[in-house]
Motif scaffolding. Structure first.
Motif, PDB file in Angstrom:
ATOM      1  N   THR A  48     -30.275 -11.603  73.639  1.00 42.07           N
ATOM      2  CA  THR A  48     -30.932 -12.799  73.448  1.00 42.07           C
ATOM      3  C   THR A  48     -32.474 -12.913  73.377  1.00 42.07           C
ATOM      4  OG1 THR A  48     -30.514 -13.737  75.320  1.00 42.07           O
ATOM      5  CG2 THR A  48     -28.885 -14.218  73.756  1.00 42.07           C
ATOM      6  N   ASP A  49     -32.998 -11.560  73.818  1.00 40.83           N
ATOM      7  CA  ASP A  49     -34.520 -11.392  73.912  1.00 40.83           C
ATOM      8  C   ASP A  49     -35.104 -12.436  75.030  1.00 40.83           C
ATOM      9  OD1 ASP A  49     -36.883 -10.247  73.052  1.00 40.83           O
ATOM     10  OD2 ASP A  49     -37.249 -11.732  71.727  1.00 40.83           O
ATOM     11  N   LEU A  50     -34.279 -12.593  76.068  1.00 39.15           N
ATOM     12  CA  LEU A  50     -34.758 -13.460  77.175  1.00 39.15           C
ATOM     13  C   LEU A  50     -35.012 -12.216  78.278  1.00 39.15           C
ATOM     14  CD1 LEU A  50     -32.055 -16.275  77.232  1.00 39.15           C
ATOM     15  CD2 LEU A  50     -34.416 -16.513  77.270  1.00 39.15           C
ATOM     16  N   SER A  66     -37.392  -7.898  69.455  1.00 41.03           N
ATOM     17  CA  SER A  66     -38.595  -8.578  70.045  1.00 41.03           C
ATOM     18  C   SER A  66     -39.654  -8.564  68.959  1.00 41.03           C
ATOM     19  CB  SER A  66     -38.823  -7.673  71.444  1.00 41.03           C
ATOM     20  OG  SER A  66     -39.095  -6.527  70.888  1.00 41.03           O
ATOM     21  N   ALA A  70     -39.112 -15.146  66.207  1.00 39.17           N
ATOM     22  CA  ALA A  70     -38.468 -16.320  65.962  1.00 39.17           C
ATOM     23  C   ALA A  70     -37.637 -16.198  64.696  1.00 39.17           C
ATOM     24  CB  ALA A  70     -39.756 -17.409  65.180  1.00 39.17           C
ATOM     25  N   GLU A  71     -37.773 -15.074  63.856  1.00 39.05           N
ATOM     26  CA  GLU A  71     -36.740 -14.765  62.959  1.00 39.05           C
ATOM     27  C   GLU A  71     -35.424 -14.396  63.469  1.00 39.05           C
ATOM     28  OE1 GLU A  71     -35.177 -14.639  59.273  1.00 39.05           O
ATOM     29  OE2 GLU A  71     -37.059 -15.497  59.609  1.00 39.05           O
ATOM     30  N   ARG A  73     -34.444 -15.415  66.329  1.00 36.74           N
ATOM     31  CA  ARG A  73     -33.718 -16.537  66.832  1.00 36.74           C
ATOM     32  C   ARG A  73     -33.426 -17.584  66.043  1.00 36.74           C
ATOM     33  NH1 ARG A  73     -38.283 -15.673  70.003  1.00 36.74           N
ATOM     34  NH2 ARG A  73     -39.363 -17.693  69.193  1.00 36.74           N
ATOM     35  N   ARG A  74     -33.754 -17.654  64.752  1.00 31.46           N
ATOM     36  CA  ARG A  74     -33.373 -18.536  63.885  1.00 31.46           C
ATOM     37  C   ARG A  74     -31.778 -18.000  63.506  1.00 31.46           C
ATOM     38  NH1 ARG A  74     -32.305 -18.590  58.668  1.00 31.46           N
ATOM     39  NH2 ARG A  74     -32.868 -16.112  58.504  1.00 31.46           N
ATOM     40  N   LEU A  76     -29.976 -17.036  65.738  1.00 33.19           N
ATOM     41  CA  LEU A  76     -29.050 -16.952  67.259  1.00 33.19           C
ATOM     42  C   LEU A  76     -28.455 -18.242  67.879  1.00 33.19           C
ATOM     43  CD1 LEU A  76     -28.483 -15.020  69.571  1.00 33.19           C
ATOM     44  CD2 LEU A  76     -30.937 -15.672  70.516  1.00 33.19           C
ATOM     45  N   LEU A 101     -35.859 -27.895  67.404  1.00 37.96           N
ATOM     46  CA  LEU A 101     -36.316 -26.501  68.053  1.00 37.96           C
ATOM     47  C   LEU A 101     -35.703 -25.436  67.280  1.00 37.96           C
ATOM     48  CD1 LEU A 101     -36.523 -27.031  71.902  1.00 37.96           C
ATOM     49  CD2 LEU A 101     -38.256 -27.196  70.280  1.00 37.96           C
ATOM     50  N   LYS A 102     -34.439 -25.606  66.772  1.00 37.98           N
ATOM     51  CA  LYS A 102     -34.082 -24.643  65.990  1.00 37.98           C
ATOM     52  C   LYS A 102     -34.489 -24.814  64.595  1.00 37.98           C
ATOM     53  CE  LYS A 102     -30.066 -23.179  68.567  1.00 37.98           C
ATOM     54  NZ  LYS A 102     -28.484 -23.010  68.346  1.00 37.98           N
ATOM     55  N   GLY A 103     -35.534 -25.667  64.182  1.00 33.09           N
ATOM     56  CA  GLY A 103     -36.198 -25.796  62.962  1.00 33.09           C
ATOM     57  C   GLY A 103     -35.246 -26.509  62.159  1.00 33.09           C
TER      58      GLY A 103
ATOM     59  N   THR C  85     -34.246 -19.774  73.349  1.00 34.72           N
ATOM     60  CA  THR C  85     -33.599 -18.885  72.459  1.00 34.72           C
ATOM     61  C   THR C  85     -33.363 -19.673  71.123  1.00 34.72           C
ATOM     62  OG1 THR C  85     -31.420 -19.754  73.423  1.00 34.72           O
ATOM     63  CG2 THR C  85     -32.171 -17.453  73.806  1.00 34.72           C
ATOM     64  N   ALA C  86     -33.922 -20.749  71.032  1.00 32.74           N
ATOM     65  CA  ALA C  86     -34.128 -21.625  69.917  1.00 32.74           C
ATOM     66  C   ALA C  86     -35.387 -20.810  69.058  1.00 32.74           C
ATOM     67  CB  ALA C  86     -34.219 -23.137  70.103  1.00 32.74           C
ATOM     68  N   ARG C  87     -35.172 -21.122  67.762  1.00 27.97           N
ATOM     69  CA  ARG C  87     -36.095 -20.374  66.835  1.00 27.97           C
ATOM     70  C   ARG C  87     -37.571 -21.065  67.352  1.00 27.97           C
ATOM     71  NH1 ARG C  87     -36.257 -21.807  60.280  1.00 27.97           N
ATOM     72  NH2 ARG C  87     -37.894 -20.209  59.902  1.00 27.97           N
ATOM     73  N   TYR C  88     -37.866 -22.416  67.365  1.00 32.32           N
ATOM     74  CA  TYR C  88     -39.232 -22.556  67.914  1.00 32.32           C
ATOM     75  C   TYR C  88     -39.150 -22.873  69.314  1.00 32.32           C
ATOM     76  CZ  TYR C  88     -39.463 -22.810  62.840  1.00 32.32           C
ATOM     77  OH  TYR C  88     -39.530 -22.521  61.346  1.00 32.32           O
ATOM     78  N   GLY C  89     -38.621 -22.416  70.146  1.00 32.49           N
ATOM     79  CA  GLY C  89     -38.776 -22.805  71.356  1.00 32.49           C
ATOM     80  C   GLY C  89     -39.637 -22.043  72.065  1.00 32.49           C
ATOM     81  N   ARG C  90     -40.506 -21.173  71.697  1.00 30.50           N
ATOM     82  CA  ARG C  90     -41.180 -20.331  72.421  1.00 30.50           C
ATOM     83  C   ARG C  90     -42.641 -20.779  72.117  1.00 30.50           C
ATOM     84  NH1 ARG C  90     -38.122 -14.361  73.458  1.00 30.50           N
ATOM     85  NH2 ARG C  90     -36.350 -15.373  73.969  1.00 30.50           N
ATOM     86  N   ARG C  92     -44.374 -22.040  69.367  1.00 30.95           N
ATOM     87  CA  ARG C  92     -44.653 -23.306  68.665  1.00 30.95           C
ATOM     88  C   ARG C  92     -44.240 -24.286  69.489  1.00 30.95           C
ATOM     89  NH1 ARG C  92     -42.450 -24.581  62.794  1.00 30.95           N
ATOM     90  NH2 ARG C  92     -41.996 -26.874  63.028  1.00 30.95           N
ATOM     91  N   ARG C 243     -42.492 -12.938  80.939  1.00 37.70           N
ATOM     92  CA  ARG C 243     -41.325 -13.502  81.008  1.00 37.70           C
ATOM     93  C   ARG C 243     -40.662 -13.819  79.898  1.00 37.70           C
ATOM     94  NH1 ARG C 243     -44.045 -18.853  83.554  1.00 37.70           N
ATOM     95  NH2 ARG C 243     -44.591 -18.197  85.555  1.00 37.70           N
ATOM     96  N   LYS C 244     -41.067 -13.271  78.855  1.00 33.74           N
ATOM     97  CA  LYS C 244     -40.414 -13.025  77.587  1.00 33.74           C
ATOM     98  C   LYS C 244     -40.222 -14.512  77.049  1.00 33.74           C
ATOM     99  CE  LYS C 244     -39.048  -9.808  75.340  1.00 33.74           C
ATOM    100  NZ  LYS C 244     -38.598  -9.149  74.431  1.00 33.74           N
TER     101      LYS C 244
END
Lengths: 285, 278, 246
Positions: A48-50, A66, A70-71, A73-74, A76, A101-103, C85-90, C92, C243-244
C-alpha cells in the motif's frame, strides 16, 4: 491490471521480516495465510506504499507504485489491522471525510457513503459518533471506507476480526461480488473465510512465501494426510503431543482427534477429506 | 518498587518528556549562566542559592511536572490496556499506588537535581565556605527573633518545603489528568493555574479593587504556585504575610499543604475507583 | 481546503479559547477604564497595546493548542494509515492543512483584533474613541498577523516532524514564553546582539506576535525568519518522505 511484487524484502535491523517475496496478482481474491509474525502486515504495508521495502519493488502494470503515488492510491482501498478513526466523528462524517480525501466529488461522496453504509448494515447508525459504535460496527465502517471510490485494488488486513457470523457471511458476499473486476488481497486467521472466497492462497512463513496455489490445489497436496482417530481420554495427551491436531472433540469417555500427518498415526485411524484448517496446521504447526 | 519501575518505563516512552528534559536542562543552564558573574561574596552566594527556587526552581519544576505527569494517568486508556490491567487481581490498587509512588520519586528527583546543581554551581569555586555560619549574619534576611539556623540548614529547609509544594502540584496534575484524560488539556489547565499566582507575586494586581485583590491574594496563597515560589509559607500568627518569626509559624502552611495533598490523593483514589466501576 | 477549515471550525476548544480571550480582554478593559477614567490617553494606549501581552498570548495559545494539533491527530487516533492510503491523503492534505491553518490564524488575528477594538470602544471613557490610535493599532495588528502566520507555520512543521502534540507545544511554547520572561531578567539590561538570550528574545516570533518590529539588527531577522520557516519546512518534508507520507 496486474500487481507484481518483485523481489521484495524488508529488514528491521538484522531481523528479516520479508525475504525475496515474488508474486503476481491479477483480478480475483488472494488470501494471505500465515501464523503471527510471518510478515503479512509488513507485506501489506509495502503493497500500500506505506512502508519502504529494503529491497525490491511493487509494480502496478509495470510501473513502480512509489512512482505512481497518488495515481496508485486512487485505485487502492486499504483496511489496516488496527483501524483508527476520529472518535468524535459520526460514521457518516468519517466516511465523507475519507471520500473527499479519495478525490470524490461532494455528491458522489454522499451517494457512495449512503450506499456503503447500507451495504455494511450501518444505515441506521450513520449519525452515531464513532466512539459510541461497537468494535464490530467500527470494523464495518473500516470495510466501508476501504470500498469508497470503487478501488481496483483492495488490501484488507484481518477484515472479519470482531464481526459476528452473520456479518462475516455478508462480508464474504460483498467480496465475492467485487472479486470479478478487482484485485483483493485478504489476510485473515479465520481460514474458513479464505476457503469461501479466495481464488488463490499465498502461504507466508517467517517472511518467505512457501506456496501460492488455488485452495483446491493446496488441499489436494495434503490429501491422504488427514486422519480421524478415536482414542480413550487418557491417551489424548499422548497423541496430541506426538501429532499435529487440527481438531479435538470430546465424545464421552473417548476423544476424536483430527490428525494431520504424513504417515497413518494408528491402524484404527480413518482417512478424511482435508479442509483449510488442516492445511493451516500442516504448513504452520 | 518493581511496579514503580514499570511506571518509569512508561514515563520515559513519552516523547514530550524528553523534549521537556532537554528544555529544562537548557533553562537550568541559562539560569546559572545568568548568575555566572560571581563576585566572590560568600554570603551573597548563599543568598542566591536560597533564592534560586523563587527565581527559577518553581518555573522549572512546574514545567517538568506538568509535562512529565500529564499523560501518566491517561496512558493506559490511551494505549487501550486499561481494560486488561484493571481486571487483573490486584491491578487496580497496584497501578494506583505505583503511580503515586512514581510521582513522589519524580518530584524528589526534580528538587534534588535542582538543589544540588545550583548548590555546586554557587559553591564549587567558592570552596563551600560558610556552610555552618548562622543565617543571622546575612544582610539579606531580616531574621531577628528567629531560631538560630545555619546557611546550609536554611537551604535544606527551603528545599524540603519546595519538595512539599512540588508534590502538591504533582498530585493536582494527576487529578486533573484523571478527570480530563487528555494531556494537552491538563497542560493548559495546570499551566494557567500556575501563571495566575506567579503573575500576582511578580507583577502584583494593583489595578484590582480591594475586595478583588483580597480574592486574588487568597487564591495565590492557597495555590500550588504560591507554595512553589515559597511565598505562601510566610504565615505569621494570623493569615497576614509575615517574614518575622515565620519559621516559628511554619507548621501552619505545612499543615495546609499536607492536608491539600491528602485531599488530592483522596479525590484521585475516588476517581480511580469510579473509573474501575465503569 | 474547505473541509479542513470546517474541521477547525468544528473544534469546540477553538471557540472556547477565543471566547475566553475576549472575555479576559473585557475584564482588563473594565479595570483600565476604572483606573484611567480621567486619563483617556493612557486608556487608549493600553487598548492599542493589546497585542503586547494579552493578545499575543491568546493567539499563541490558539495556535499551539488548537491549530497545530491537526498535524499529529491522525497518528494519535491511528487513522494515519487510512488517510495516507487515500488518493489525496498525503501531499495535498498536508498543503491543505497548512493553508487552512494559515486561514484560521488570519481569522483568529482578525477576531481578536476586532474584538479588542469593539470591547475597548464600549468600555472607553466618555468622548474617547479608538480611532485616535487606529493607525498604530492597525500597524501592530498587521505585524501580529505576519508573526502569527510565521509562528503557526513553524509550529506546525515542528508538530509534523515530532508527530506528538505535547512535545510540539513544549518545543515551540517554551522559547516563545521565554521571550516574555527575558524582559524581567537582569541580563536584559545589557543585552548584546548575538548573545544567546538576545537570540531567544527576538528569534522566536514573540516580538512579531506582540505587534512590534524588531529594530535591533533588522537585516539579520529578515533573513533569519524566512530561513527558519524554510528550514523547518524542509525538515518536515524530509521526515514525511522518510515515513512515506508524501
Amino acid at each position: 491490471m496486474k500487481l507484481v511484487i518483485e523481489k521484495v524484502s524488508k529488514l528491521y535491523g538484522s531481523f528479516s521480516a520479508l525475504s525475496n517475496i515474488e508474486v503476481s496478482l491479477d483480478n480475483g481474491v488472494y488470501g494471505l495465510l500465515g501464523p503471527n509474525g510471518a510478515g503479512k502486515t509488513t507485506l501489506m504495508r509495502i503493497m500500500t506504499d506505506l512502508l519502504k521495502p529494503s529491497g525490491g519493488r511493487v509494480l502496478l502494470d509495470g510501473v513502480d507504485i512509489s512512482v505512481l503515488g497518488a495515481e496508485f492510491r486512487r485505485r487502492l482501498g486499504y483496511l489496516p489491522q488496527d483501524f483508527g478513526f476520529y472518535p468524535n466523528y459520526t460514521a457518516e462524517q468519517f466516511l465523507m471525510y475519507i471520500a473527499r480525501l479519495k478525490g470524490l466529488g461532494k455528491a458522489e461522496a454522499k451517494r457512495q457513503t449512503a450506499e456503503l453504509l447500507e451495504m455494511v448494515g450501518l444505515a441506521e447508525k450513520r449519525g452515531q459518533q464513532m466512539k459510541a459504535l461497537s468494535g464490530g460496527q467500527r470494523q464495518r465502517v473500516g470495510i466501508a471506507q476501504a470500498l469508497l471510490g470503487d478501488p481496483d485494488i483492495l488490501v484488507l488486513d484481518e477484515p472479519t476480526a470482531g464481526l459476528d457470523p452473520e456479518e462475516r457471511i455478508r462480508f464474504r458476499g460483498i467480496i465475492s461480488n467485487l472479486s470479478r473486476q478487482k484485485t483483493v488481497l485478504l489476510s485473515t486467521h479465520i481460514v474458513s473465510d479464505l476457503e469461501a472466497v479466495a481464488h488463490e492462497i499465498i502461504l507466508l512463513k517467517k517472511g518467505v512465501i512457501i506456496d501460492v496455489e488455488k485452495p483446491h490445489e493446496l488441499l489436494r497436496k495434503i490429501e491422504g494426510k488427514v486422519f480421524s482417530l478415536t482414542v480413550p481420554v487418557e491417551k489424548e495427551f499422548e497423541f496430541a503431543s506426538k501429532y499435529r491436531c487440527s481438531n479435538i472433540m470430546s465424545e464421552g469417555a473417548s476423544v476424536v482427534l483430527r490428525i494431520v500427518s504424513d504417515e497413518k498415526p494408528h491402524e484404527t485411524a480413518i482417512p478424511m477429506a482435508p479442509n483449510m484448517e488442516d492445511l493451516y496446521v500442516y504448513y504452520f504447526k | 518498587m518493581r511496579h514503580i519501575l514499570y511506571e518509569i518505563k512508561k514515563h520515559v516512552s513519552f516523547r514530550e518528556t524528553w523534549v521537556a528534559y532537554a528544555l529544562g536542562i537548557g533553562y537550568l543552564i541559562s539560569s546559572m549562566w545568568n548568575y555566572r558573574d560571581l563576585t566572590g561574596n560568600v554570603q551573597q552566594a548563599w543568598y542566591r542559592w536560597h533564592q534560586h527556587i523563587w527565581l527559577y526552581g518553581a518555573n522549572l519544576a512546574m514545567f517538568l511536572v506538568i509535562i512529565g505527569m500529564s499523560r501518566i494517568m491517561s496512558y493506559e486508556r490511551e494505549r487501550r490496556t486499561d481494560s486488561v490491567l484493571l481486571t487483573t487481581a490486584r491491578g487496580r490498587n497496584k497501578l494506583f499506588f505505583s503511580k503515586i509512588g512514581f510521582a513522589a520519586i519524580y518530584a524528589a528527583v526534580i528538587v534534588v537535581v535542582f538543589g544540588v546543581t545550583t548548590f555546586v554551581h554557587q559553591f564549587g569555586i567558592l570552596g563551600f565556605e560558610g556552610v555552618f555560619d548562622s543565617l543571622k549574619g546575612s544582610i539579606y534576611f531580616r531574621v531577628d527573633g528567629e531560631a538560630s539556623i545555619t546557611n546550609i540548614g536554611f537551604g535544606v529547609l527551603r528545599h524540603c518545603l519546595f519538595y512539599l509544594s512540588v508534590l502538591y502540584l504533582t498530585y493536582l496534575v494527576m487529578l486533573i489528568s484523571q478527570l480530563t484524560k487528555r494531556p494537552v488539556v491538563t497542560i493548559c489547565i495546570c499551566g494557567a493555574a500556575y501563571v495566575f499566582p506567579v503573575a500576582y507575586y511578580v507583577l502584583g494586581f494593583d489595578f484590582l479593587s480591594d475586595r478583588l485583590e483580597a480574592v486574588a491574594e487568597f487564591i495565590s496563597r492557597c495555590s500550588f504556585g504560591g507554595f512553589m515560589m515559597l511565598e505562601s509559607y510566610s504565615w505569621g500568627r494570623t493569615w497576614d504575610f509575615c517574614y518575622d518569626d515565620w519559621i516559628g509559624n511554619l507548621w501552619k502552611p505545612i499543615l495546609f499543604v499536607v492536608t491539600a495533598i491528602l485531599v488530592e490523593l483522596t479525590l484521585l483514589w475516588a476517581l480511580w475507583r469510579r473509573k474501575e466501576r465503569k | 481546503m474547505t473541509s479542513e477549515i470546517k474541521r477547525y471550525a468544528a473544534k469546540a476548544l477553538y471557540w472556547m479559547i477565543l471566547a475566553t480571550a475576549l472575555v479576559a480582554r473585557g475584564f482588563l478593559a473594565y479595570f483600565d477604564f476604572k483606573e484611567f477614567k480621567y486619563e483617556p490617553d493612557v486608556y487608549l494606549d493600553l487598548a492599542a497595546d493589546y497585542w503586547n501581552k494579552a493578545g499575543s498570548l491568546s493567539l499563541a495559545i490558539l495556535i499551539l493548542i488548537v491549530l497545530i494539533h491537526q498535524f499529529s491527530i491522525d497518528k494519535e487516533t491511528g487513522a494515519d494509515t487510512v488517510i495516507h492510503t487515500a488518493r489525496y491523503g498525503r501531499r495535498r492534505l498536508y498543503l491543505e492543512r497548512l493553508g487552512a491553518g494559515v486561514v484560521m490564524t488570519v481569522f483568529s488575528v482578525a477576531i481578536l483584533g476586532l474584538g479588542n477594538y469593539v470591547i475597548s470602544y464600549f468600555m472607553s471613557p466618555v468622548g474617547v474613541h479608538m480611532r485616535n490610535v487606529l493607525a498604530p493599532y492597525i500597524e501592530s495588528t498587521l505585524i501580529t498577523l505576519v508573526g502569527g502566520v510565521g509562528f503557526f507555520l513553524a509550529a506546525s512543521f515542528v508538530c509534523d516532524v515530532v508527530a506528538n502534540h505535547p512535545a510540539a507545544i513544549c518545543i515551540c511554547g517554551f522559547p516563545y514564553v521565554f521571550s516574555y520572561l527575558v524582559y524581567s531578567m537582569e541580563v536584559n539590561k545589557n543585552l548584546k546582539p548575538f548573545d544567546l538570550v538576545w537570540f531567544l528574545k527576538y528569534g522566536t516570533f514573540t516580538e512579531l506576535v506582540r505587534g512590534r518590529w524588531i529594530t535591533t539588527v533588522p537585516v539579520f531577522w529578515c533573513i533569519w525568519y524566512p530561513m527558519l520557516i524554510i528550514g523547518l519546512f524542509a525538515l518536515s518534508i524530509y521526515k514525511r518522505k522518510e515515513r512515506k507520507q508524501l
